[in-house]
Design a protein around this motif. Structure first.
Motif: not given
Length: 339
Positions: A285-296
């Motif tokens: 669930i995407v909440k306010p300020g949510h961030e997805v990080v994909i390394p490399g």
């Protein structure tokens, strides 16, 4: 071939001191390098230098007499010129090219009090004299309201470097690129007169270079009389990208999603800077300020391009502007069951 100082200042051999002064002021203001764009600045600097040299020779009665009798060579070899050493000492130089008297004339033009007992001593850098201590352009020049005056420099001094911005796309800075740049610069010809030459330089842009990176071509700047050739410097500028923003070695993407997608999940499709397709499943669930990080999946690290920063996906959840009564009832029913 002797340089015609009278022609440079557009005056005749019978021109008096006042008329000579007015002609010099008009031309010096017109060709001041600060009044010209970077494209024409090198030409303006060469023209300005000629104007200063001409006025220096013709405004001094002794030098003018020597010039009328022996031409430019008479001044160059200091033929019978008792006042040349005194004039040269005013700006720390000696001989031809170091005896300019513009400090005096600028006092009267601009009211700066330059050279008076109460005024600060002139500062210099790269062979110019100024009456202001504020440095600009990385310390290569001192700027003031007065016009810079070229003076002779110690043996081995270099002309001021020339800097130009080099705009690069994120793709070029990600993969690396090769550029060919056509340049124009001023060099003295066989007679010592400034002339413009053109050349093509190859620039090898390395993966991972950042904004502000400098590429220096030694001795490819202007070659002024009495100085070693200056350097030519290109400074990397990053062009804006439609999808990515750069944050150091990381890449940042802003992704707009609906409230339904924020609650139920979404697949984010991206094309990387080297042309690959990424399909990123977002199930949380995407909440306010949510961030997805994909390394490399960020930018290459310039010291080791095999290593890369991260890709960061930041979400902007679009809330509906209004809901019907039935929609509100459905949402309450669904959410109340889960709670």
């Amino acid at each position: 071939m002797t340089v015609d100082y009278y022609n440079i200042l557009k005056v005749s051999r019978t021109t008096g001191e006042e008329e000579l002064r007015r002609a010099y002021k008009k031309l010096a203001v017109r060709w001041h390098p600060d009044k010209h764009s970077s494209v024409n600045k090198v030409i303006a600097e060469a023209k300005f230098k000629q104007i200063c040299e001409a006025y220096d020779a013709l405004s001094d009665p002794n030098k003018r007499q020597i010039y009328d009798l022996y031409g430019e060579d008479g001044l160059r070899y200091n033929v019978s010129s008792p006042s040349a050493a005194t004039a040269a000492a005013r700006c720390g130089g000696g001989g031809r090219g170091g005896s300019f008297r513009e400090r005096d004339i600028f006092d009267e033009f601009l009211g700066e009090g330059f050279g008076s007992d109460k005024s600060p001593s002139p500062k210099s850098d790269n062979g110019y004299c100024y009456n202001n201590k504020s440095k600009v352009n990385g310390g290569n020049y001192y700027r003031s309201s007065s016009i810079p005056v070229k003076r002779s420099s110690p043996l081995g001094s270099k002309a001021a470097p020339i800097e130009n911005n080099l705009g690069c796309t994120l793709e070029e800075l990600y993969k690396g690129s090769k550029r060919k740049m056509a340049i124009s610069r001023v060099v003295p010809d066989d007679s010592g007169k400034p002339s413009t030459v053109e050349e093509v330089l190859a620039i090898d842009i390395k993966p991972g270079w950042k904004k502000g990176t400098k590429i220096t071509f030694p001795d490819k700047g202007n070659h002024e009389s009495g100085l070693l050739p200056g350097d030519l410097i290109f400074v990397i500028e990053e062009k804006p990208h439609l999808t990515f923003q750069r944050d150091g070695n990381d890449l940042v993407v802003s992704e707009k999603i609906s409230l339904v997608e924020a609650l139920t999940g979404k697949t984010v499709n991206l094309t990387t800077l080297d042309g690959r397709n990424l399909n990123i499943e977002v199930s949380d669930i995407v909440k306010p300020g949510h961030e997805v990080v994909i390394p490399g999946e960020g930018m290459p690290i310039s010291k080791d391009p095999r290593q890369k920063g991260n890709l960061k996906i930041k979400f902007d959840v679009k809330f509906p502007s209004r809901l019907s009564s039935d929609q509100k009832a459905d949402i309450k029913r669904v959410l109340s069951r889960r709670s």
